[in-house]
Design a protein around this motif. Structure first.
Motif, PDB file in Angstrom:
ATOM      1  N   SER A 192       0.826  -1.204   0.000  1.00  0.00           N
ATOM      2  CA  SER A 192       0.000   0.000   0.000  1.00  0.00           C
ATOM      3  C   SER A 192       0.863   1.257   0.000  1.00  0.00           C
ATOM      4  O   SER A 192       2.031   1.236   0.384  1.00  0.00           O
ATOM      5  CB  SER A 192      -0.927   0.009   1.217  1.00  0.00           C
ATOM      6  OG  SER A 192      -0.185   0.194   2.397  1.00  0.00           O
ATOM      7  N   PHE A 193       0.251   2.357  -0.443  1.00  0.00           N
ATOM      8  CA  PHE A 193       0.871   3.680  -0.381  1.00  0.00           C
ATOM      9  C   PHE A 193      -0.138   4.633   0.235  1.00  0.00           C
ATOM     10  O   PHE A 193      -1.343   4.384   0.223  1.00  0.00           O
ATOM     11  CB  PHE A 193       1.314   4.165  -1.774  1.00  0.00           C
ATOM     12  CG  PHE A 193       0.213   4.237  -2.789  1.00  0.00           C
ATOM     13  CD1 PHE A 193      -0.581   5.370  -2.917  1.00  0.00           C
ATOM     14  CD2 PHE A 193      -0.032   3.172  -3.639  1.00  0.00           C
ATOM     15  CE1 PHE A 193      -1.595   5.437  -3.857  1.00  0.00           C
ATOM     16  CE2 PHE A 193      -1.040   3.229  -4.593  1.00  0.00           C
ATOM     17  CZ  PHE A 193      -1.824   4.369  -4.695  1.00  0.00           C
ATOM     18  N   SER A 194       0.348   5.738   0.781  1.00  0.00           N
ATOM     19  CA  SER A 194      -0.544   6.734   1.370  1.00  0.00           C
ATOM     20  C   SER A 194       0.036   8.123   1.163  1.00  0.00           C
ATOM     21  O   SER A 194       1.164   8.278   0.711  1.00  0.00           O
ATOM     22  CB  SER A 194      -0.762   6.452   2.863  1.00  0.00           C
ATOM     23  OG  SER A 194       0.460   6.443   3.543  1.00  0.00           O
ATOM     24  N   ASN A 195      -0.772   9.119   1.477  1.00  0.00           N
ATOM     25  CA  ASN A 195      -0.364  10.528   1.387  1.00  0.00           C
ATOM     26  C   ASN A 195       0.026  10.945  -0.026  1.00  0.00           C
ATOM     27  O   ASN A 195       0.941  11.743  -0.212  1.00  0.00           O
ATOM     28  CB  ASN A 195       0.776  10.825   2.372  1.00  0.00           C
ATOM     29  CG  ASN A 195       0.370  10.557   3.791  1.00  0.00           C
ATOM     30  OD1 ASN A 195      -0.708  10.944   4.215  1.00  0.00           O
ATOM     31  ND2 ASN A 195       1.224   9.871   4.523  1.00  0.00           N
ATOM     32  N   GLN A 196      -0.688  10.435  -1.020  1.00  0.00           N
ATOM     33  CA  GLN A 196      -0.421  10.788  -2.414  1.00  0.00           C
ATOM     34  C   GLN A 196      -1.655  11.413  -3.076  1.00  0.00           C
ATOM     35  O   GLN A 196      -1.839  11.313  -4.265  1.00  0.00           O
ATOM     36  CB  GLN A 196       0.040   9.549  -3.187  1.00  0.00           C
ATOM     37  CG  GLN A 196       1.277   8.900  -2.645  1.00  0.00           C
ATOM     38  CD  GLN A 196       2.409   9.899  -2.440  1.00  0.00           C
ATOM     39  OE1 GLN A 196       2.668  10.763  -3.280  1.00  0.00           O
ATOM     40  NE2 GLN A 196       3.068   9.807  -1.303  1.00  0.00           N
ATOM     41  N   GLY A 197      -2.485  12.035  -2.312  1.00  0.00           N
ATOM     42  CA  GLY A 197      -3.737  12.593  -2.812  1.00  0.00           C
ATOM     43  C   GLY A 197      -4.896  11.693  -2.461  1.00  0.00           C
ATOM     44  O   GLY A 197      -5.929  12.134  -1.988  1.00  0.00           O
ATOM     45  N   VAL A 198      -4.736  10.418  -2.712  1.00  0.00           N
ATOM     46  CA  VAL A 198      -5.662   9.378  -2.293  1.00  0.00           C
ATOM     47  C   VAL A 198      -4.809   8.154  -1.979  1.00  0.00           C
ATOM     48  O   VAL A 198      -3.786   7.915  -2.627  1.00  0.00           O
ATOM     49  CB  VAL A 198      -6.733   9.076  -3.378  1.00  0.00           C
ATOM     50  CG1 VAL A 198      -6.133   8.492  -4.632  1.00  0.00           C
ATOM     51  CG2 VAL A 198      -7.827   8.172  -2.853  1.00  0.00           C
ATOM     52  N   ASP A 199      -5.159   7.423  -0.958  1.00  0.00           N
ATOM     53  CA  ASP A 199      -4.392   6.230  -0.598  1.00  0.00           C
ATOM     54  C   ASP A 199      -4.741   5.091  -1.545  1.00  0.00           C
ATOM     55  O   ASP A 199      -5.772   5.104  -2.216  1.00  0.00           O
ATOM     56  CB  ASP A 199      -4.697   5.817   0.840  1.00  0.00           C
ATOM     57  CG  ASP A 199      -4.222   6.831   1.868  1.00  0.00           C
ATOM     58  OD1 ASP A 199      -3.458   7.750   1.504  1.00  0.00           O
ATOM     59  OD2 ASP A 199      -4.620   6.702   3.038  1.00  0.00           O
ATOM     60  N   GLY A 200      -3.870   4.102  -1.585  1.00  0.00           N
ATOM     61  CA  GLY A 200      -4.126   2.968  -2.455  1.00  0.00           C
ATOM     62  C   GLY A 200      -3.119   1.869  -2.255  1.00  0.00           C
ATOM     63  O   GLY A 200      -2.348   1.863  -1.290  1.00  0.00           O
ATOM     64  N   GLY A 201      -3.130   0.949  -3.198  1.00  0.00           N
ATOM     65  CA  GLY A 201      -2.216  -0.173  -3.113  1.00  0.00           C
ATOM     66  C   GLY A 201      -2.074  -0.875  -4.444  1.00  0.00           C
ATOM     67  O   GLY A 201      -2.825  -0.628  -5.397  1.00  0.00           O
ATOM     68  N   PHE A 202      -1.092  -1.759  -4.492  1.00  0.00           N
ATOM     69  CA  PHE A 202      -0.824  -2.601  -5.649  1.00  0.00           C
ATOM     70  C   PHE A 202      -0.928  -4.050  -5.215  1.00  0.00           C
ATOM     71  O   PHE A 202      -0.401  -4.421  -4.164  1.00  0.00           O
ATOM     72  CB  PHE A 202       0.586  -2.347  -6.186  1.00  0.00           C
ATOM     73  CG  PHE A 202       0.754  -0.987  -6.809  1.00  0.00           C
ATOM     74  CD1 PHE A 202       0.446  -0.788  -8.148  1.00  0.00           C
ATOM     75  CD2 PHE A 202       1.234   0.073  -6.065  1.00  0.00           C
ATOM     76  CE1 PHE A 202       0.607   0.471  -8.726  1.00  0.00           C
ATOM     77  CE2 PHE A 202       1.406   1.324  -6.632  1.00  0.00           C
ATOM     78  CZ  PHE A 202       1.087   1.521  -7.970  1.00  0.00           C
ATOM     79  N   PHE A 203      -1.611  -4.860  -6.013  1.00  0.00           N
ATOM     80  CA  PHE A 203      -1.701  -6.285  -5.725  1.00  0.00           C
ATOM     81  C   PHE A 203      -1.187  -7.074  -6.917  1.00  0.00           C
ATOM     82  O   PHE A 203      -1.356  -6.676  -8.070  1.00  0.00           O
ATOM     83  CB  PHE A 203      -3.129  -6.706  -5.362  1.00  0.00           C
ATOM     84  CG  PHE A 203      -4.147  -6.483  -6.452  1.00  0.00           C
ATOM     85  CD1 PHE A 203      -4.508  -7.511  -7.307  1.00  0.00           C
ATOM     86  CD2 PHE A 203      -4.758  -5.247  -6.596  1.00  0.00           C
ATOM     87  CE1 PHE A 203      -5.450  -7.315  -8.301  1.00  0.00           C
ATOM     88  CE2 PHE A 203      -5.707  -5.035  -7.585  1.00  0.00           C
ATOM     89  CZ  PHE A 203      -6.048  -6.070  -8.443  1.00  0.00           C
ATOM     90  N   ARG A 204      -0.522  -8.177  -6.635  1.00  0.00           N
ATOM     91  CA  ARG A 204       0.072  -8.995  -7.681  1.00  0.00           C
ATOM     92  C   ARG A 204      -1.033  -9.558  -8.571  1.00  0.00           C
ATOM     93  O   ARG A 204      -1.989 -10.163  -8.107  1.00  0.00           O
ATOM     94  CB  ARG A 204       0.898 -10.122  -7.070  1.00  0.00           C
ATOM     95  CG  ARG A 204       1.856 -10.760  -8.050  1.00  0.00           C
ATOM     96  CD  ARG A 204       2.797 -11.751  -7.360  1.00  0.00           C
ATOM     97  NE  ARG A 204       3.523 -11.201  -6.218  1.00  0.00           N
ATOM     98  CZ  ARG A 204       4.630 -10.450  -6.296  1.00  0.00           C
ATOM     99  NH1 ARG A 204       5.130 -10.137  -7.466  1.00  0.00           N
ATOM    100  NH2 ARG A 204       5.227 -10.034  -5.196  1.00  0.00           N
ATOM    101  N   SER A 205      -0.891  -9.314  -9.887  1.00  0.00           N
ATOM    102  CA  SER A 205      -1.888  -9.735 -10.866  1.00  0.00           C
ATOM    103  C   SER A 205      -1.260  -9.676 -12.251  1.00  0.00           C
ATOM    104  O   SER A 205      -0.380  -8.851 -12.503  1.00  0.00           O
ATOM    105  CB  SER A 205      -3.100  -8.798 -10.810  1.00  0.00           C
ATOM    106  OG  SER A 205      -3.967  -9.021 -11.896  1.00  0.00           O
ATOM    107  N   GLU A 206      -1.717 -10.503 -13.149  1.00  0.00           N
ATOM    108  CA  GLU A 206      -1.230 -10.471 -14.532  1.00  0.00           C
ATOM    109  C   GLU A 206      -1.954  -9.426 -15.377  1.00  0.00           C
ATOM    110  O   GLU A 206      -1.612  -9.210 -16.526  1.00  0.00           O
ATOM    111  CB  GLU A 206      -1.367 -11.858 -15.174  1.00  0.00           C
ATOM    112  CG  GLU A 206      -0.386 -12.867 -14.602  1.00  0.00           C
ATOM    113  CD  GLU A 206       1.073 -12.405 -14.718  1.00  0.00           C
ATOM    114  OE1 GLU A 206       1.487 -11.966 -15.815  1.00  0.00           O
ATOM    115  OE2 GLU A 206       1.793 -12.468 -13.692  1.00  0.00           O
ATOM    116  N   HIS A 207      -2.948  -8.753 -14.826  1.00  0.00           N
ATOM    117  CA  HIS A 207      -3.706  -7.745 -15.562  1.00  0.00           C
ATOM    118  C   HIS A 207      -3.052  -6.374 -15.429  1.00  0.00           C
ATOM    119  O   HIS A 207      -2.175  -6.166 -14.595  1.00  0.00           O
ATOM    120  CB  HIS A 207      -5.142  -7.681 -15.042  1.00  0.00           C
ATOM    121  CG  HIS A 207      -5.867  -8.975 -15.188  1.00  0.00           C
ATOM    122  ND1 HIS A 207      -6.330  -9.443 -16.387  1.00  0.00           N
ATOM    123  CD2 HIS A 207      -6.190  -9.912 -14.275  1.00  0.00           C
ATOM    124  CE1 HIS A 207      -6.908 -10.603 -16.216  1.00  0.00           C
ATOM    125  NE2 HIS A 207      -6.843 -10.917 -14.933  1.00  0.00           N
ATOM    126  N   ALA A 208      -3.506  -5.437 -16.250  1.00  0.00           N
ATOM    127  CA  ALA A 208      -3.056  -4.051 -16.172  1.00  0.00           C
ATOM    128  C   ALA A 208      -4.241  -3.149 -16.515  1.00  0.00           C
ATOM    129  O   ALA A 208      -5.170  -3.558 -17.206  1.00  0.00           O
ATOM    130  CB  ALA A 208      -1.902  -3.796 -17.130  1.00  0.00           C
TER     131      ALA A 208
END
Length: 120
Positions: free
Chosen positions: A41-57
């Motif tokens: 996860s990341f935070s303090n970038q305007g909106v928080d979020g995250g990255f999850f392992r996946s073969e999609h984009a």
């Protein structure tokens, strides 16, 4: 405090989670908190979020939402993105609100960057 009825969190796919974290850390200064080997996860970038392992984009051409970041140094940021392993998919162009470009990060997710109109 979480605000009711607002966008609160964004999650991205990541084919290569480590490369994606390295890219956003080096270009944008983001920091991450890992939750196991497949989520960060990341935070303090305007909106928080995250990255999850996946073969999609995520790509706007296939119907995904386009996340647009802001900068006041658009040419410099475009060069940094390329240097860090990103790919420019739409070079800087003008639109009624300013200028922007689109790029993909190492896991293939498309994002855009905008700035105000160039001063004459």
């Amino acid at each position: 405090m979480t605000t009711k009825n607002t966008i609160n969190y964004i999650e991205f796919h990541a084919r290569d989670l480590e490369a994606t974290k390295q890219f956003f850390g080096s270009v944008f200064g983001w920091t991450f908190e890992d939750f196991g080997p497949d989520y960060s996860s990341f935070s303090n970038q305007g909106v928080d979020g995250g990255f999850f392992r996946s073969e999609h984009a995520s790509c706007s051409d296939t119907g995904a939402a386009l996340i647009v970041l802001y900068t006041d140094e658009i040419e410099n940021l475009e060069r940094q993105i390329v240097s860090a392993g990103g790919t420019i998919t739409k070079p800087i162009f003008s639109f009624p609100g300013g200028r922007r470009f689109h790029f993909t990060e190492p896991s293939g997710n498309e994002l855009a960057v905008w700035t105000e109109p160039a001063e004459d």
